[in-house]
Scaffold this motif. Structure first.
Motif, PDB file in Angstrom:
ATOM      1  N   VAL A 365     -34.918 -20.735 -37.063  1.00 42.58           N
ATOM      2  CA  VAL A 365     -35.051 -20.124 -38.458  1.00 42.58           C
ATOM      3  C   VAL A 365     -36.331 -19.743 -38.749  1.00 42.58           C
ATOM      4  CG1 VAL A 365     -34.614 -20.552 -40.700  1.00 42.58           C
ATOM      5  CG2 VAL A 365     -32.913 -21.520 -39.192  1.00 42.58           C
ATOM      6  N   GLU A 366     -37.252 -20.594 -38.457  1.00 43.40           N
ATOM      7  CA  GLU A 366     -38.751 -20.084 -38.849  1.00 43.40           C
ATOM      8  C   GLU A 366     -38.946 -19.000 -38.001  1.00 43.40           C
ATOM      9  OE1 GLU A 366     -42.833 -19.159 -38.535  1.00 43.40           O
ATOM     10  OE2 GLU A 366     -41.555 -19.896 -36.912  1.00 43.40           O
ATOM     11  N   ALA A 367     -38.546 -18.628 -36.764  1.00 45.34           N
ATOM     12  CA  ALA A 367     -39.196 -17.653 -35.834  1.00 45.34           C
ATOM     13  C   ALA A 367     -38.285 -16.272 -36.302  1.00 45.34           C
ATOM     14  CB  ALA A 367     -38.631 -17.924 -34.355  1.00 45.34           C
ATOM     15  N   LEU A 368     -36.977 -16.680 -36.850  1.00 46.96           N
ATOM     16  CA  LEU A 368     -36.274 -15.389 -37.277  1.00 46.96           C
ATOM     17  C   LEU A 368     -36.220 -14.764 -38.515  1.00 46.96           C
ATOM     18  CD1 LEU A 368     -33.037 -16.657 -35.499  1.00 46.96           C
ATOM     19  CD2 LEU A 368     -33.985 -14.359 -34.687  1.00 46.96           C
ATOM     20  N   SER A 369     -36.893 -15.664 -39.554  1.00 46.66           N
ATOM     21  CA  SER A 369     -36.647 -15.488 -40.953  1.00 46.66           C
ATOM     22  C   SER A 369     -37.872 -14.669 -41.276  1.00 46.66           C
ATOM     23  CB  SER A 369     -36.913 -16.920 -41.860  1.00 46.66           C
ATOM     24  OG  SER A 369     -35.767 -17.622 -41.543  1.00 46.66           O
ATOM     25  N   PRO A 370     -37.616 -13.395 -42.063  1.00 46.11           N
ATOM     26  CA  PRO A 370     -38.529 -12.829 -42.806  1.00 46.11           C
ATOM     27  C   PRO A 370     -39.371 -13.731 -43.857  1.00 46.11           C
ATOM     28  CG  PRO A 370     -36.488 -11.687 -43.210  1.00 46.11           C
ATOM     29  CD  PRO A 370     -36.252 -12.967 -42.528  1.00 46.11           C
ATOM     30  N   GLN A 374     -37.975 -17.271 -46.235  1.00 44.13           N
ATOM     31  CA  GLN A 374     -37.879 -18.409 -45.537  1.00 44.13           C
ATOM     32  C   GLN A 374     -37.252 -19.788 -46.346  1.00 44.13           C
ATOM     33  OE1 GLN A 374     -41.924 -19.246 -44.187  1.00 44.13           O
ATOM     34  NE2 GLN A 374     -41.441 -18.491 -42.248  1.00 44.13           N
ATOM     35  N   GLY A 375     -37.514 -19.492 -47.722  1.00 43.67           N
ATOM     36  CA  GLY A 375     -36.880 -20.629 -48.230  1.00 43.67           C
ATOM     37  C   GLY A 375     -35.479 -20.564 -48.489  1.00 43.67           C
ATOM     38  N   SER A 376     -34.898 -19.429 -48.859  1.00 47.85           N
ATOM     39  CA  SER A 376     -33.567 -19.147 -48.685  1.00 47.85           C
ATOM     40  C   SER A 376     -32.892 -19.527 -47.345  1.00 47.85           C
ATOM     41  CB  SER A 376     -33.219 -17.802 -49.249  1.00 47.85           C
ATOM     42  OG  SER A 376     -33.642 -17.372 -50.404  1.00 47.85           O
ATOM     43  N   LEU A 377     -33.396 -18.757 -46.211  1.00 47.84           N
ATOM     44  CA  LEU A 377     -32.728 -19.138 -45.021  1.00 47.84           C
ATOM     45  C   LEU A 377     -32.742 -20.335 -44.576  1.00 47.84           C
ATOM     46  CD1 LEU A 377     -33.914 -15.698 -43.341  1.00 47.84           C
ATOM     47  CD2 LEU A 377     -31.668 -16.457 -44.436  1.00 47.84           C
ATOM     48  N   ALA A 378     -33.850 -21.159 -44.701  1.00 51.24           N
ATOM     49  CA  ALA A 378     -34.205 -22.616 -44.659  1.00 51.24           C
ATOM     50  C   ALA A 378     -33.173 -23.511 -45.389  1.00 51.24           C
ATOM     51  CB  ALA A 378     -35.283 -23.422 -44.631  1.00 51.24           C
ATOM     52  N   SER A 379     -32.824 -23.129 -46.548  1.00 49.45           N
ATOM     53  CA  SER A 379     -32.195 -24.055 -47.518  1.00 49.45           C
ATOM     54  C   SER A 379     -30.660 -24.119 -46.925  1.00 49.45           C
ATOM     55  CB  SER A 379     -31.944 -23.619 -48.838  1.00 49.45           C
ATOM     56  OG  SER A 379     -31.062 -22.224 -48.958  1.00 49.45           O
ATOM     57  N   TYR A 380     -30.092 -23.148 -46.114  1.00 50.81           N
ATOM     58  CA  TYR A 380     -28.940 -23.066 -45.610  1.00 50.81           C
ATOM     59  C   TYR A 380     -28.743 -24.205 -44.262  1.00 50.81           C
ATOM     60  CZ  TYR A 380     -27.713 -19.264 -48.670  1.00 50.81           C
ATOM     61  OH  TYR A 380     -27.197 -18.529 -49.867  1.00 50.81           O
ATOM     62  N   ILE A 381     -29.954 -24.490 -43.633  1.00 52.06           N
ATOM     63  CA  ILE A 381     -29.994 -25.518 -42.735  1.00 52.06           C
ATOM     64  C   ILE A 381     -29.406 -26.905 -43.369  1.00 52.06           C
ATOM     65  CG2 ILE A 381     -31.420 -26.921 -41.317  1.00 52.06           C
ATOM     66  CD1 ILE A 381     -32.612 -24.784 -40.429  1.00 52.06           C
ATOM     67  N   ALA A 382     -30.059 -26.984 -44.521  1.00 56.17           N
ATOM     68  CA  ALA A 382     -29.535 -28.279 -45.433  1.00 56.17           C
ATOM     69  C   ALA A 382     -28.196 -28.362 -45.572  1.00 56.17           C
ATOM     70  CB  ALA A 382     -30.470 -28.379 -46.429  1.00 56.17           C
TER      71      ALA A 382
END
Length: 442
Positions: A365-370, A374-382
């Motif tokens: 997710v870190e490698a792919l996220s603009p 990052q906050g929004s895209l990382a939140s969906y992992i949770a």
């Protein structure tokens, strides 16, 4: 985020870390503050696991204490998980707006207050309300920790921090139930006191965790709050449309969420159904069952702790494919195992698989996220993880009346095998492009 080359590792070191890999905020020439920063982040990560694990052993006593059935008392564990699924995207959007540090610190405060309320609450309704507050706190801490790691560490050091984060989670999953069970012998209220540890941890974090340059970005060409102009960030509807556009451009991101969802689905097959399997093998004492589950967590912790070295040698794709192989083997052996000693082998294999997948998902997710998402895209992992935990008993529970508890593990082996095939085909078709970073959106 700007970056410079790290001569020692050949990887990029972002603005959150110096050339030696120390985190921002550490004093020049002294590694101690950086070590303290990582220690605080890892301690915070274990709190997200503790949220449910610490009171698992006393659910029956809670039900008797507040005058409800054991089934209703189980809502004390599941309520915060549902809140995390719903609140995590909101936490991610807030982190994208203001950066991770403030929401993370707020989350620690909510965690301590919401969790610790169980020390004095005696009614079921008030206890559930406190779990809602706890869930909101976990959502902020979980995503805050993720984005702090993204912004404070780069390259192999980020891999190491992500591995240690997953290792800390796994150790917490093994230790916290034992702590809760021990305190539960005093009173069903007593385990709730452990949640209060988040409050002094928050005070340490206030000093040890530095502010970062993440967040404060705006949409529509506006400047952030640092520029003194009006924030023109899009409204919620437009943000959803932009997020869906990111998913269309980068379908690998939802695929990573599916991977993390599946990993948690499989994890809770072990948590929920392995005690039933052990009962059929004559292992019934809570201590003995706890040792099997602790072994699963320990195996995951060891694999995750070695993650940075393993990924440097084999790459994430091979590690995740190996995890699917371990899941197939572990669940397959569990479906056929006949002895209590042999039953230890599957939990070790399954734990190693989990320890390889969790940090890989975060790193992808870190490698792919603009950077501004990052906050929004990382939140969906949770959200994906807690949804997998919540749905696991429902998804595999339908197998029990038909094929018994051993059938559950056979079905899980089949699902893992199918997932491994899909992943292998996807990698063969698309190659390694899922590791490529993308430019900042806007």
């Amino acid at each position: 985020m700007t970056s410079t080359s790290d001569a020692n590792t050949g990887t990029d070191v972002g603005t959150g870390a110096d050339a030696n890999g120390e985190t921002a905020g550490g004093r020049s020439g002294s590694p101690s503050p950086a070590r303290l920063t990582l220690a605080v982040i890892l301690a915070s990560a274990t709190l997200t696991v503790m949220a449910g694990a610490i009171i698992g052993p006393v659910v029956r006593q809670i039900g008797m204490g507040v005058g409800v059935s054991e089934s209703l008392a189980g809502l004390v564990i599941t309520t915060h998980g549902v809140v995390i699924v719903v609140a995590s995207p909101l936490a991610g959007a807030l982190i994208d707006r203001v950066g991770p540090r403030g929401p993370y610190l707020l989350g620690l405060g909510l965690y301590g207050v919401g969790g610790g309320a169980g020390l004095v609450v005696d009614s079921f309704g008030a206890l559930l309300a406190s779990r809602v507050v706890l869930g909101a706190g976990v959502a902020l801490v979980y995503t805050g920790v993720t984005v702090l790691i993204y912004t404070l560490y780069r390259g192999r050091r980020m891999d190491r921090a992500l591995g240690l984060r997953s290792s800390a989670n796994s150790l917490g999953a093994a230790v916290w139930p034992l702590v809760g069970g021990a305190l539960g012998t005093v009173s069903w209220h007593a385990p709730f006191g452990v949640y209060l540890a988040a409050l002094p941890l928050g005070l340490v974090a206030l000093v040890a965790v530095p502010a970062t340059d993440h967040g404060g970005t705006t949409g529509g060409g506006g400047t952030g709050g640092n520029g003194g102009t009006t924030d023109t960030r899009p409204g919620p509807g437009e943000q959803v449309r932009e997020l869906l556009a990111v998913f269309r451009r980068l379908p690998a991101i939802p695929a990573v969420y599916l991977l993390y969802f599946g990993a948690n689905l499989f994890l809770y097959v072990v948590v929920v159904y392995y005690p039933q399997l052990l009962a059929g093998l004559g292992v019934t004492s809570t201590l003995s069952v706890g040792l099997y589950l602790a072994a699963n967590g320990a195996a995951s912790a060891v694999a995750a702790a070695a993650y940075d070295r393993l990924v440097g040698r084999f790459g994430r794709h091979r590690l995740v494919l190996a995890a699917f192989g371990l899941w197939v083997a572990g669940f397959g052996v569990a479906a056929a195992v006949e002895g209590a000693l042999a039953a230890a082998v599957p939990v070790l294999a399954l734990g190693v698989g989990t320890g390889l997948v969790f940090p890989s998902a975060f790193a992808w997710v870190e490698a792919l996220s603009p950077p501004d998402r990052q906050g929004s895209l990382a939140s969906y992992i949770a959200s994906a993880g807690y949804l997998g935990q919540f749905l696991s008993p429902l998804a595999f529970g339908v197998v029990v009346p038909v094929a018994g508890v051993r059938g559950v593990f056979g079905a899980a082996a089949l699902a893992a095998g199918l997932g491994g095939v899909v992943l292998g085909v996807g990698l063969a078709v698309h190659g390694r492009r899922v590791d490529e970073p993308v430019p900042e959106s806007g």
